[in-house]
Design a protein around this motif. Structure first.
Motif, PDB file in Angstrom:
ATOM      1  N   ARG A 108      -1.557  -2.120  -7.993  1.00 13.74           N
ATOM      2  CA  ARG A 108      -2.224  -0.918  -8.545  1.00 13.74           C
ATOM      3  C   ARG A 108      -1.376   0.394  -8.939  1.00 13.74           C
ATOM      4  O   ARG A 108      -0.319   0.343  -8.428  1.00 13.74           O
ATOM      5  N   ILE A 109      -2.053   1.266  -9.613  1.00 14.47           N
ATOM      6  CA  ILE A 109      -1.277   2.318 -10.014  1.00 14.47           C
ATOM      7  C   ILE A 109      -1.571   3.723  -8.935  1.00 14.47           C
ATOM      8  O   ILE A 109      -0.927   4.576  -9.138  1.00 14.47           O
ATOM      9  N   ASP A 110      -2.561   3.348  -8.257  1.00 18.65           N
ATOM     10  CA  ASP A 110      -2.942   4.517  -7.446  1.00 18.65           C
ATOM     11  C   ASP A 110      -2.060   5.447  -6.739  1.00 18.65           C
ATOM     12  O   ASP A 110      -2.069   6.776  -6.995  1.00 18.65           O
ATOM     13  N   ALA A 111      -1.125   4.932  -6.078  1.00 18.96           N
ATOM     14  CA  ALA A 111       0.128   5.671  -5.386  1.00 18.96           C
ATOM     15  C   ALA A 111       0.760   6.483  -6.389  1.00 18.96           C
ATOM     16  O   ALA A 111       0.977   7.621  -6.300  1.00 18.96           O
ATOM     17  N   ALA A 112       1.187   5.881  -7.628  1.00 20.19           N
ATOM     18  CA  ALA A 112       2.060   6.412  -8.779  1.00 20.19           C
ATOM     19  C   ALA A 112       1.186   7.692  -9.124  1.00 20.19           C
ATOM     20  O   ALA A 112       1.501   8.735  -9.546  1.00 20.19           O
ATOM     21  N   ALA A 116       2.050  11.704  -9.199  1.00 20.75           N
ATOM     22  CA  ALA A 116       2.236  12.564 -10.473  1.00 20.75           C
ATOM     23  C   ALA A 116       1.123  13.685 -10.522  1.00 20.75           C
ATOM     24  O   ALA A 116       1.429  14.594 -11.212  1.00 20.75           O
ATOM     25  N   LEU A 117       0.006  13.548  -9.905  1.00 21.40           N
ATOM     26  CA  LEU A 117      -0.952  14.442  -9.980  1.00 21.40           C
ATOM     27  C   LEU A 117      -0.569  15.258  -8.830  1.00 21.40           C
ATOM     28  O   LEU A 117      -1.244  16.725  -8.745  1.00 21.40           O
ATOM     29  N   GLY A 118       0.141  15.038  -7.814  1.00 25.85           N
ATOM     30  CA  GLY A 118       0.387  16.108  -6.639  1.00 25.85           C
ATOM     31  C   GLY A 118      -0.585  15.934  -5.765  1.00 25.85           C
ATOM     32  O   GLY A 118      -0.992  16.910  -4.893  1.00 25.85           O
ATOM     33  N   GLY A 119      -1.464  14.955  -5.572  1.00 24.64           N
ATOM     34  CA  GLY A 119      -2.459  14.767  -4.702  1.00 24.64           C
ATOM     35  C   GLY A 119      -3.486  13.853  -5.308  1.00 24.64           C
ATOM     36  O   GLY A 119      -3.473  13.321  -6.422  1.00 24.64           O
ATOM     37  N   ASP A 120      -4.672  13.601  -4.546  1.00 25.04           N
ATOM     38  CA  ASP A 120      -5.572  12.791  -4.802  1.00 25.04           C
ATOM     39  C   ASP A 120      -7.059  13.622  -5.316  1.00 25.04           C
ATOM     40  O   ASP A 120      -7.874  12.959  -5.660  1.00 25.04           O
ATOM     41  N   GLU A 121      -6.828  14.765  -5.536  1.00 26.06           N
ATOM     42  CA  GLU A 121      -8.011  15.667  -5.876  1.00 26.06           C
ATOM     43  C   GLU A 121      -8.692  15.157  -7.204  1.00 26.06           C
ATOM     44  O   GLU A 121      -9.704  15.086  -7.234  1.00 26.06           O
ATOM     45  N   HIS A 122      -7.732  14.890  -8.322  1.00 25.47           N
ATOM     46  CA  HIS A 122      -8.343  14.642  -9.789  1.00 25.47           C
ATOM     47  C   HIS A 122      -7.934  13.179  -9.918  1.00 25.47           C
ATOM     48  O   HIS A 122      -8.449  12.679 -11.043  1.00 25.47           O
ATOM     49  N   ALA A 123      -7.690  12.345  -8.877  1.00 23.82           N
ATOM     50  CA  ALA A 123      -7.213  11.036  -9.181  1.00 23.82           C
ATOM     51  C   ALA A 123      -8.404  10.133  -9.725  1.00 23.82           C
ATOM     52  O   ALA A 123      -8.168   9.226 -10.633  1.00 23.82           O
ATOM     53  N   ALA A 124      -9.678  10.154  -9.139  1.00 20.13           N
ATOM     54  CA  ALA A 124     -10.619   9.531  -9.413  1.00 20.13           C
ATOM     55  C   ALA A 124     -11.171   9.667 -10.909  1.00 20.13           C
ATOM     56  O   ALA A 124     -11.299   8.964 -11.794  1.00 20.13           O
ATOM     57  N   GLU A 125     -11.100  11.056 -11.180  1.00 27.04           N
ATOM     58  CA  GLU A 125     -11.513  11.361 -12.762  1.00 27.04           C
ATOM     59  C   GLU A 125     -10.494  10.934 -13.685  1.00 27.04           C
ATOM     60  O   GLU A 125     -10.843  10.457 -14.619  1.00 27.04           O
TER      61      GLU A 125
END
Length: 151
Positions: A108-112, A116-125
């Motif tokens: 999965r790419i989730d951790a990378a 890159a985003l500096g956290g998970d605030e916008h990860a789902a979007e």
């Protein structure tokens, strides 16, 4: 968005993809960029000779040969003699899925992406946007990467 922005975005996405890739089991170092470039060319142009792949990708022939050898070892591609010129080998994707290919696809790419985003605030979007892009721009890859893991 203009062409330069799209190009830079593509490079950023490539770097995230590279970061998400599992390390080679054989302990070899070096990023997977050349290997992925060669593999994507082979997918689009099956039964190509190394020289043809080098010409299309712009990679040196020695780098293409090394990438093909590693892809063959991992079970991603197969080679066969060119029936018209037995001195050349033709490269195509393997029919089956090797253990290594399955491992890479399942990663999965989730951790990378979060790094890159500096956290998970916008990860789902961002993941939803990537899923949409994959669905529209990579139709040959079937279900979205979010559903089945990265291809």
């Amino acid at each position: 968005m203009n062409g330069v922005e799209l190009f830079l975005l593509g490079r950023t996405l490539m770097k995230i993809g590279e970061e998400a890739m599992p390390e080679p089991r054989d302990g070899r170092t070096g990023g997977p960029r050349a290997i992925l470039v060669v593999l994507s060319d082979v997918v689009g142009h099956p039964d190509s000779a190394v020289g043809e792949i080098a010409a299309r990708t712009g990679l040196p022939q020695s780098q293409v040969s090394t990438a093909v050898a590693r892809l063959r070892e991992s079970g991603s591609v197969v080679t066969a003699p060119d029936p018209e010129d037995r001195r050349r080998s033709l490269v195509r994707t393997a029919a089956g899925t090797s253990e290594r290919v399955a491992e890479v696809r399942a990663t999965r790419i989730d951790a990378a992406l979060k790094a890159a985003l500096g956290g998970d605030e916008h990860a789902a979007e961002v993941m939803a946007a990537l899923d949409t892009l994959a669905r529209h721009l990579l139709p040959a890859h079937g279900p979205s990467p979010a559903a089945d893991g990265p291809d």
